[in-house]
Design an enzyme around this catalytic site. Structure first.
Site, PDB file in Angstrom:
ATOM      1  N   ASN A 119      84.289  -7.207  36.541  1.00 34.99           N
ATOM      2  CA  ASN A 119      84.779  -6.561  35.309  1.00 34.99           C
ATOM      3  C   ASN A 119      86.202  -7.001  34.991  1.00 34.99           C
ATOM      4  OD1 ASN A 119      82.526  -4.287  35.029  1.00 34.99           O
ATOM      5  ND2 ASN A 119      83.144  -4.402  37.163  1.00 34.99           N
TER       6      ASN A 119
ATOM      7  N   GLU B 245      86.151  -4.860  42.930  1.00 38.58           N
ATOM      8  CA  GLU B 245      84.953  -5.015  42.072  1.00 38.58           C
ATOM      9  C   GLU B 245      84.619  -6.491  41.889  1.00 38.58           C
ATOM     10  OE1 GLU B 245      85.285  -6.040  38.330  1.00 38.58           O
ATOM     11  OE2 GLU B 245      87.011  -6.795  39.449  1.00 38.58           O
ATOM     12  N   TRP B 246      85.178  -7.336  42.772  1.00 40.56           N
ATOM     13  CA  TRP B 246      84.809  -8.753  42.909  1.00 40.56           C
ATOM     14  C   TRP B 246      85.019  -9.578  41.634  1.00 40.56           C
ATOM     15  CZ3 TRP B 246      79.925  -5.681  43.294  1.00 40.56           C
ATOM     16  CH2 TRP B 246      79.909  -4.891  44.442  1.00 40.56           C
ATOM     17  N   GLY B 247      85.864  -9.078  40.711  1.00 43.18           N
ATOM     18  CA  GLY B 247      86.090  -9.823  39.474  1.00 43.18           C
ATOM     19  C   GLY B 247      84.995  -9.643  38.440  1.00 43.18           C
TER      20      GLY B 247
ATOM     21  N   ASP C  53      82.744 -12.087  47.871  1.00 45.86           N
ATOM     22  CA  ASP C  53      83.273 -12.116  49.243  1.00 45.86           C
ATOM     23  C   ASP C  53      83.533 -13.534  49.737  1.00 45.86           C
ATOM     24  OD1 ASP C  53      82.904  -9.431  49.085  1.00 45.86           O
ATOM     25  OD2 ASP C  53      81.493  -9.287  50.763  1.00 45.86           O
TER      26      ASP C  53
ATOM     27  N   ASP D 246      85.262   0.123  46.795  1.00 49.56           N
ATOM     28  CA  ASP D 246      84.270  -0.911  46.514  1.00 49.56           C
ATOM     29  C   ASP D 246      83.421  -0.568  45.274  1.00 49.56           C
ATOM     30  OD1 ASP D 246      82.990  -3.311  47.035  1.00 49.56           O
ATOM     31  OD2 ASP D 246      82.640  -2.861  49.142  1.00 49.56           O
TER      32      ASP D 246
HETATM   33  C1  GLA Z   1      81.629  -5.603  49.864  1.00 48.06           C
HETATM   34  C2  GLA Z   1      83.101  -5.967  49.909  1.00 48.06           C
HETATM   35  C3  GLA Z   1      83.453  -6.451  51.317  1.00 48.06           C
HETATM   36  C4  GLA Z   1      83.137  -5.351  52.321  1.00 48.06           C
HETATM   37  C5  GLA Z   1      81.685  -4.951  52.207  1.00 48.06           C
HETATM   38  C6  GLA Z   1      81.382  -3.711  53.051  1.00 48.06           C
HETATM   39  O1  GLA Z   1      80.829  -6.723  50.018  1.00 48.06           O
HETATM   40  O2  GLA Z   1      83.394  -6.955  48.957  1.00 48.06           O
HETATM   41  O3  GLA Z   1      84.813  -6.832  51.392  1.00 48.06           O
HETATM   42  O4  GLA Z   1      83.984  -4.251  52.083  1.00 48.06           O
HETATM   43  O5  GLA Z   1      81.317  -4.645  50.872  1.00 48.06           O
HETATM   44  O6  GLA Z   1      80.045  -3.311  52.947  1.00 48.06           O
END
Ligand code: GLA
Length: 402
Positions: free
Chosen positions: A194, A190-192, A212, A157
């Site tokens: 970067n 890294e959720w996009g 998320d 993460d």
């Molecule tokens: C981030 C991630 C999630 C999960 C949480 C855990 O938000 O994107 O998928 O792993 O952390 O804290």
């Protein structure tokens, strides 16, 4: 400098360059080979958040081994955040002794004894998103520990990373994992932020493309801290439309884990959710309580014809090839020359949706058989186009085979 000396220097420089480049090329081959098709499994976060324990993980592994999921291809049992509490005096990561009294090695052994694989979660920063110890500065030590415990997968993460460079941070953990000699899939999370799709190939096997997912069809709700905004399933789908070129065998776009069965969408909407993840060649990581799901939800997660689309060996991600208001066509080329096709109705009322062969890049006069992947019925031969009534928020998912 005389010519022969210059030549010799050039030779030396070239040899040195090769020496430096070969390990990198080798690392890429190893990394990609760990996920020739999108990983399939289960992860604790979407349903259980921090409420994880060895009892939960063992009972989930039992369920996956017996409820049809293992037969359908689900393999990885993954503990997300909150399994770790501290580091010992040598800096080794310590699992929560109350929740995991037998230790992580025993738990991994248990999961393996069911013919499944085992995975863990960490973070490239000082702390995980839930505030547990992160791996920054402990990458090689943690990777070795995971390998000794028998981990097959790491989700990594991006919370509390300060000014770290993402590519460098993920490459460090990727190399640390490879250095253990144990094959460990790396999930970049890294959720996009970067744009991991631009550099993730050769470093990770999958990378999150968005923030998320939340268990809604569509939402613009703010997060509890007031920041904008939670993403529903259709917002996530829309964000994948332009990313198809970056995905392929060994390195997949990850639109986040499945919410199928968690209660926030209708069965029809969950069928759409699962169909889209399959046409997008997304990792299929279930996120519900698979120990107590209804037969309808089990049927969605274990639909072998839809799973086969997701796992198709060609590894081409599908894309949107038609849009007319609430009606959309998505298409994915498959290894047998056919196309998986989704007729999608985002609207509030049932409507007829049509796909033309031109949208599928087939000649118009080409006869092709059409099979419904949800009713498991052959619908006959069609030439030039195919249409079907599609329920509100639903899909008709077919395979078109010339
Ligand atoms: C981030 C991630 C999630 C999960 C949480 C855990 O938000 O994107 O998928 O792993 O952390 O804290």
């Amino acid at each position: 400098m005389d010519v022969s000396l210059a030549r010799r220097n050039l030779g030396l420089i070239l040899a040195l360059m090769l020496f430096v480049m070969i390990p990198t090329a080798k690392a890429q081959v190893q990394r990609d080979s760990l996920a020739p098709t999108p990983p399939m499994g289960w992860n604790s976060w979407n349903k259980f958040a921090c409420n994880v324990s060895e009892d939960l993980i063992k009972s989930v592994a039992d369920a996956i081994a017996t409820n049809g999921m293992k037969d359908a291809g689900y393999q990885y049992v993954l503990i997300d955040d909150c399994w770790q509490v501290s580091r010992d005096e040598n800096g080794n990561i310590v699992a929560d002794p109350q929740r995991f009294p037998s230790g992580i090695k025993a738990l991994a052994d248990y999961v393996h004894s069911k013919g499944l694989k085992f995975g863990l979660y960490s973070d490239a920063g000082t702390k995980t998103c839930a505030g547990r110890p992160g791996s920054q500065g402990h990458e090689y030590q943690d990777a070795l520990q995971y390998a000794r415990w028998g981990a097959d997968y790491l989700k990594y993460d991006w919370c509390n990373t300060g000014t770290r460079n993402a590519e460098e941070a993920y490459a460090t953990m990727s190399n640390a994992l490879l250095a253990t000699g144990r094959p460990i899939v790396l999930s970049i999370c890294e959720w996009g932020k970067n744009k991991a799709w631009l550099w993730g190939k050769g470093i990770g096997n999958l990378w999150r493309t968005t923030g998320d997912i939340s268990d809604h069809w569509s939402t613009q709700k703010k997060w509890p801290d007031g920041s904008c905004c939670q993403l529903g399933m259709v917002e996530i789908v829309d964000l994948q439309a332009d990313l198809w070129a970056f995905s392929g065998p060994g390195h997949w776009n990850d639109p986040d884990m499945l919410e199928v069965g968690n209660g926030g969408m209708t069965t029809e909407e969950y069928r759409s959710h699962f169909s889209f993840w399959a046409i997008l060649a997304a990792p299929l990581i279930a996120g519900n309580d698979v120990r107590s799901m209804t037969p309808e939800i089990n049927e969605i997660l274990t639909n072998k014809e839809v799973v086969a689309v997701d796992q198709d060996a060609l590894g081409h991600q599908g894309r949107r090839v038609g849009k007319n208001g609430d009606q959309e066509i998505w298409s994915r080329p498959l290894s047998d020359g056919s196309r998986a096709v989704i007729l999608f109705n985002r609207g509030a009322t049932p409507t007829e949706v049509a796909v033309s062969w031109t949208q599928l890049a087939y000649p118009e006069h080409l006869p092709a058989s059409v099979r419904d992947l949800w009713t498991h019925k052959d619908l006959g031969k069609f030439t030039g186009s195919f249409s079907s009534k599609v329920p509100s928020h639903g899909v008709v998912m077919v395979k078109v085979l010339p």
